[in-house]
Scaffold this motif. Sequence first.
Motif, short mmCIF file in Angstrom:
data_model
loop_
_atom_site.label_atom_id
_atom_site.label_comp_id
_atom_site.label_asym_id
_atom_site.label_seq_id
_atom_site.Cartn_x
_atom_site.Cartn_y
_atom_site.Cartn_z
N THR A 257 8.58 50.99 -35.73
CA THR A 257 9.45 50.01 -35.90
C THR A 257 9.80 49.31 -34.37
OG1 THR A 257 10.39 51.15 -37.68
CG2 THR A 257 11.95 49.68 -36.82
N TRP A 260 6.57 47.35 -32.57
CA TRP A 260 6.49 46.39 -33.47
C TRP A 260 7.60 45.09 -32.95
CZ3 TRP A 260 1.77 45.35 -33.57
CH2 TRP A 260 0.64 46.11 -34.40
N THR A 261 8.70 45.56 -33.04
CA THR A 261 9.93 44.59 -32.73
C THR A 261 9.87 44.37 -31.47
OG1 THR A 261 11.43 46.09 -34.52
CG2 THR A 261 12.32 44.70 -32.93
N VAL A 279 1.38 45.77 -41.21
CA VAL A 279 2.47 46.85 -41.40
C VAL A 279 1.69 48.05 -42.15
CG1 VAL A 279 4.64 47.58 -42.55
CG2 VAL A 279 4.27 45.45 -41.53
#
Lengths: 391, 248
Positions: A257, A260-261, A279
């Motif tokens: 999380t 990737w963010t 994902v």
Amino acid sequence: MITFFRQAFILAAKDTRIFWRDRFGLALAFLFPLLFAFAFSHALKDGGAPDATPRLTVVAQEKHGVLREISAGLAASGWAVDERTRQEALDAVENGKIEGFLLFPEGFGTSVATGGEARIHVVVSGNHPGAAAVLQGAARAIGSRVETLALAARAVGALEPARPPDAEAMLEALRLPPLTSLEMTRTGQRRHNPANFTLPGYLTMFVFFAAALGAGAIVRERQNRTLERLMSTGVRASSILVGKFLSGASRGVAQLTVLWTVGVLGLSMDLGASPGAVVVVSLLFVLVSAAFGVMLAAMVDNLRGAATIGVFTSLTLAPLGGCWWPLFIAPEWLQVMARLTPHGWANDAFNRLMLFGASASDVAPAMLALVMFAFVFGAIALLRFRFSPPI
Amino acid sequence: METYLEAEGLTKYFDGVAAVEDVSFVIRRKEIFGLLGPNGAGKTTTIRMLSTVLAPDVGDVCVGGHSVIREGDEVRKRIGICPQELALYPELSAVDNLVFFGRMAGLSGREARARARTVLASVGLESRGNEVVKKYSGGMQRRVNIGIALMNRPELLFLDEPTVGIDPQSRNHIFETVLSLRAEGTTVLYTTHYMEEADRLCDRIGVMDRGRIVAVDTPTELKRQVGDPDQTTLEEVFLHLTGRSLRD
């Protein structure tokens, strides 16, 4: 069953709580991969010349609808397709006019349209190793699209043996999307973003690394008889194993999380045409890593063993599996070796999805391989796990 | 007094070598039973079999009327274990440790928190329960270790060397805790290398050597086997029963 999951979740929640208080663990899980990804993305940002429209030399040794579709697809994707005969292309490579070309051998289109095996040959000048990466990438992207057609052709062939092997008719009859939807990573006006390769690489490396080092925490619990104590209060062995697996998986999901963010927002990463597949591959890799962590804890007797093997496997599998450089520029033997590692499958899928515009179905074999790795690691953990220290 | 635990012919082999062989004894309800023995005598292996952690190769144990082999779940509801290792999570607070183990034993979150407060008070840590355990002294960590074993209100408590390496104050507090538990009706199996501890606390003592029980009796009767009970120490009895040769 409720008690089983309740105990597993309480155990995982406790481990997660401990993880968030561990500064070194947090640095390893989040800070290090981001530092590496930022540093190498920045270092590689200005690499390569800003060429004009990319040219791709193609030699087609037969005239077939499949090849016309491929050619049209490449052109529609922004490539300048230069069609030559085999001899002309070889002479051009020899004279240094082109760096390499793709050769579609005689029978290629017919094989695809009848569901048979088809090969694309990549011919590259020995003086331009970089061209191999570009051409192999193009060949893979084309191959991914063509595989769907071949598969469909096999199905139709089984049902209607009399149907003529015509590509346009096949596409029309099956209502498949035309091959013109082919998407390629282009160099030229739009520069390639190195984060699209660096961040997935470091993500896989550090998700696995954190899970492998997490094995040490399990071994410590076994050594100080905490696991034994839990079992003496009526906790099932299976609840403990699942709880440990869930704690490793939740740590990995937190890593995904955050990374990737930051990648998308901070490094302008492009997740490609199928972000959902990115994902899914990421989550499958987390499951593999979590299962590996529990398996490692099951295999070693003490903390030193867990740390040594954890570091060794992580630092060995990372380069073998394409975390430090794209696999498609690696020599053939290394690409074969990469297939033995979960990192290799994950990175290959990330590269296909994020660099070559592949779809979810194109990376289905990689997803399946990751499921298999998770299953094998989990099964070994289940068979070998001990709750008490050795006598 | 009513028998609460009965071990019958307990035997355990590791790699073909008997770690515990034909061990039989009983523990009566509400008594503190001491299990003494030199290093490697088989005390910890015996406790692990009594507490369902390790299955005996031969023999059985009946705890509160339930067999550890056939009714392990029933036995586990009735026992609490405090191993000699600090089997807890140093990164968490004492409260978090107690609540975690309580919830794993089946208490709800609310029940576990309420029970944790009671247990913290009984081990003398009510004012520092929210500090992480790794900042505690050795004695405080030992008390948390005992507290965890009390979370499920055990009828039978196993204390495996609970006072190793701690200061006299903490030791004394642990003694008082154990005595008050007995007064409340808890049966205790206590192992230690400190003979004066066993003499002070235990109603009866079993002495183990080389995997076997070599004597079971009250401290006074054990002393009488060697000499005048008023002049003889338990350590002299211990050396008389187990010999003076060094053990690995």
